[in-house]
Motif scaffolding. Structure first.
Motif, PDB file in Angstrom:
ATOM      1  N   ALA A   1       0.733  -0.982   0.073  1.00 48.40           N
ATOM      2  CA  ALA A   1      -0.002  -0.097  -0.088  1.00 48.40           C
ATOM      3  C   ALA A   1       1.014   1.298  -0.241  1.00 48.40           C
ATOM      4  O   ALA A   1       1.087   1.711   1.039  1.00 48.40           O
ATOM      5  N   PRO A   2       1.340   1.719  -1.331  1.00 49.06           N
ATOM      6  CA  PRO A   2       2.317   2.750  -1.204  1.00 49.06           C
ATOM      7  C   PRO A   2       1.634   4.065  -0.858  1.00 49.06           C
ATOM      8  O   PRO A   2       0.462   4.597  -1.255  1.00 49.06           O
ATOM      9  N   HIS A   3       2.477   4.845   0.265  1.00 52.07           N
ATOM     10  CA  HIS A   3       2.460   6.216   0.458  1.00 52.07           C
ATOM     11  C   HIS A   3       3.586   6.952   0.125  1.00 52.07           C
ATOM     12  O   HIS A   3       4.671   6.462   0.880  1.00 52.07           O
ATOM     13  N   VAL A   4       3.894   8.154  -0.126  1.00 54.35           N
ATOM     14  CA  VAL A   4       4.982   8.689  -0.316  1.00 54.35           C
ATOM     15  C   VAL A   4       5.681   8.991   0.827  1.00 54.35           C
ATOM     16  O   VAL A   4       4.752   9.141   1.780  1.00 54.35           O
ATOM     17  N   LYS A   5       6.905   9.078   1.160  1.00 50.25           N
ATOM     18  CA  LYS A   5       7.487   9.240   2.256  1.00 50.25           C
ATOM     19  C   LYS A   5       7.005  10.428   3.207  1.00 50.25           C
ATOM     20  O   LYS A   5       6.760  10.122   4.540  1.00 50.25           O
TER      21      LYS A   5
ATOM     22  N   GLU B   1      17.043   2.161   1.195  1.00 52.59           N
ATOM     23  CA  GLU B   1      16.542   2.939   2.080  1.00 52.59           C
ATOM     24  C   GLU B   1      15.239   3.812   1.637  1.00 52.59           C
ATOM     25  O   GLU B   1      14.557   3.887   2.276  1.00 52.59           O
ATOM     26  N   VAL B   2      15.324   3.966   0.234  1.00 54.15           N
ATOM     27  CA  VAL B   2      14.530   4.442  -0.260  1.00 54.15           C
ATOM     28  C   VAL B   2      14.203   4.339  -1.950  1.00 54.15           C
ATOM     29  O   VAL B   2      15.295   4.137  -2.546  1.00 54.15           O
TER      30      VAL B   2
ATOM     31  N   ALA C   1       6.427   9.351  -8.766  1.00 51.17           N
ATOM     32  CA  ALA C   1       5.460   9.933  -7.693  1.00 51.17           C
ATOM     33  C   ALA C   1       6.181  10.432  -6.531  1.00 51.17           C
ATOM     34  O   ALA C   1       5.466  11.312  -5.551  1.00 51.17           O
ATOM     35  N   GLY C   2       7.324  10.278  -6.425  1.00 53.19           N
ATOM     36  CA  GLY C   2       8.257  10.768  -5.294  1.00 53.19           C
ATOM     37  C   GLY C   2       9.137   9.706  -4.560  1.00 53.19           C
ATOM     38  O   GLY C   2       9.124   8.367  -5.003  1.00 53.19           O
ATOM     39  N   ASP C   3       9.616   9.914  -3.418  1.00 51.70           N
ATOM     40  CA  ASP C   3      10.324   9.064  -2.514  1.00 51.70           C
ATOM     41  C   ASP C   3       9.156   7.905  -2.073  1.00 51.70           C
ATOM     42  O   ASP C   3       8.275   8.391  -1.208  1.00 51.70           O
ATOM     43  N   LEU C   4       9.524   6.691  -1.940  1.00 53.04           N
ATOM     44  CA  LEU C   4       8.867   5.866  -1.271  1.00 53.04           C
ATOM     45  C   LEU C   4       9.887   4.888  -0.457  1.00 53.04           C
ATOM     46  O   LEU C   4      10.760   4.206  -0.947  1.00 53.04           O
TER      47      LEU C   4
ATOM     48  N   GLY D   1      16.709  -0.838   4.512  1.00 57.62           N
ATOM     49  CA  GLY D   1      17.838  -0.743   4.921  1.00 57.62           C
ATOM     50  C   GLY D   1      18.329  -2.140   5.707  1.00 57.62           C
ATOM     51  O   GLY D   1      19.575  -2.149   5.802  1.00 57.62           O
ATOM     52  N   GLU D   2      17.590  -2.888   5.717  1.00 55.76           N
ATOM     53  CA  GLU D   2      17.616  -4.060   6.094  1.00 55.76           C
ATOM     54  C   GLU D   2      18.446  -5.349   5.336  1.00 55.76           C
ATOM     55  O   GLU D   2      18.084  -5.125   4.065  1.00 55.76           O
ATOM     56  N   ALA D   3      19.172  -6.138   5.761  1.00 57.30           N
ATOM     57  CA  ALA D   3      19.492  -7.239   4.944  1.00 57.30           C
ATOM     58  C   ALA D   3      18.431  -8.275   4.663  1.00 57.30           C
ATOM     59  O   ALA D   3      17.490  -8.569   5.360  1.00 57.30           O
ATOM     60  N   MET D   4      18.536  -9.018   3.226  1.00 55.60           N
ATOM     61  CA  MET D   4      17.684 -10.036   2.975  1.00 55.60           C
ATOM     62  C   MET D   4      18.509 -11.062   2.522  1.00 55.60           C
ATOM     63  O   MET D   4      19.503 -10.804   1.660  1.00 55.60           O
ATOM     64  N   ALA D   5      17.817 -12.360   2.631  1.00 55.35           N
ATOM     65  CA  ALA D   5      18.786 -13.586   2.288  1.00 55.35           C
ATOM     66  C   ALA D   5      18.523 -13.882   0.937  1.00 55.35           C
ATOM     67  O   ALA D   5      19.277 -14.883   0.296  1.00 55.35           O
TER      68      ALA D   5
END
Ligand code: NCD
Ligand code: ZN
Length: 353
Positions: A257-261, A328-329, A334-337, A343-347
């Motif tokens: 559910a995207p909302h800009v930053k 991070e972003v 539409a802008g920054d999302l 920022g977290e690691a994913m395996a």
């Protein structure tokens, strides 16, 4: 010694609950969903909401145009939905079914979440004719299962909904197909696992991976705020057990559910987590955490089509065990999302075939 699985190949999945929005935001996000998923149930909570088949067909056209603009070339079919109102006539349900474009009707209790002001105030009082038609035409009702009574604690709203709305609804319409959307509680998981009749549930990545501590970890964390809100750890564990169980009633629905930053980081920030960019990686992390990667295909690619009466996808996708970092972003039209778990690691890393 056990060697961790390095690659997982399975049928291309579908997202049974996503918000694609409209305009610039639609152009920004639709390619992310289309990259990973062959089909998606697209939520109708635009302003104004999508309440007619005519509007759903036009919205589908805008989605396909935006997809072409986005440059994403993977084949993608949006499965459209109607927004149920107090005034939805039975004839609209018949029209929706005949269109072949509309695959569900969404119940938002009035005031429950983003853009739900047009929602239903009393389901059984106002929507009897529409529900009757849906039962007759095998048109699933997709339920945002939270009461909106301000006297009910926000963490209890799903459990109370089961007693106040779900049980009477399903008693009156026992053949109606119901998807309990984005369940977040042990009570929701238990109900869906054991209830009689055609019922299923979607589960989001955030509710499988996080409990409500994430909202307050080191400070107030708006990017973990979604509705229904994250719950206590035992609820997360119940959801993980349900998603990875042998039951075919649970399937993937990101509720991305995207909302800009700027609309998240404000004094009355919007509800919604953005996960379309890395949805499968997030789900794989959750399933891997309990040693159940072998159950991911059923959850992501088989159970949903079976419930909706659609064929499974013929293509395949691969997840590779490669360490990556979630940005991070995302800098989009539409802008920054800010993506979920920024920022977290994913395996895991997604790869189309
Ligand atoms: C959704 C949105 O932003 O449209 N937000 C959310 O937190 N899930 C609405 C919804 O599905 O409740
Ligand atoms: Zn949603």
């Amino acid at each position: 010694m056990t060697v961790a699985l390095q690659q997982l190949r399975f049928r291309r999945p579908d997202d049974w609950h996503v918000h694609l929005r409209d305009g610039d935001m639609l152009e920004s996000v639709v390619g992310h969903t289309a990259r990973q998923f062959a089909r998606a149930i697209v939520m109708p909570n635009l302003t104004p909401p999508v309440t007619t088949t005519e509007q759903a067909i036009q919205y589908k056209d805008r989605i396909m145009t935006a997809l072409a603009v986005s440059g994403q070339t993977a084949s993608f079919t949006p499965l459209m939905t109607l927004y149920l109102t107090n005034n939805t006539p039975a004839s609209e349900i018949a029209k929706a079914k005949a269109s072949g474009v509309v695959h569900g009707v969404k119940l938002y209790p009035a005031g429950a979440t983003t853009n739900s002001d047009a929602g239903v105030t009393d389901l059984l009082k106002h929507c009897g004719a529409a529900l009757e038609a849906m039962q007759q035409h095998q048109m699933p009702l997709l339920v945002h299962g939270e009461v909106t009574d301000p006297d009910v604690d926000v963490f209890d709203r799903e459990a109370v909904f089961i007693d106040r709305v779900m049980l009477p609804l399903r008693q009156q319409f026992p053949e109606l197909k119901v998807v309990f959307e984005h369940i977040t509680t042990q009570q929701g998981a238990d109900y869906v696992a054991t209830a009689e009749g055609p019922i299923a549930a979607t589960i989001t990545p955030q509710h499988l991976l996080y409990n409500r501590n994430a909202l307050f970890s080191g400070g107030l964390r708006p990017h973990w705020y979604c509705l229904p809100i994250l719950k206590r750890e035992p609820h997360r564990q119940a959801l993980l057990a349900a998603a990875t169980s042998d039951s075919s009633r649970f399937f993937l629905g990101t509720d991305s559910a995207p909302h800009v930053k700027g609309r998240k980081e404000m004094d009355c920030g919007c509800a919604g987590c953005y996960s379309a960019w890395h949805a499968l990686e997030l789900y794989a992390t959750a399933f891997d955490s309990v040693g159940k990667l072998d159950r991911l295909e059923a959850f992501a690619s088989l159970n949903g089509p079976a419930f909706y009466g659609l064929p499974v996808n013929e293509e395949y996708v691969t997840l590779e065990r490669v360490q990556t970092t979630i940005p991070e972003v995302l800098d989009l039209k539409a802008g920054d999302l800010v993506p979920l778990a920024a920022g977290e690691a994913m395996a895991w890393r997604f790869k189309a075939d």
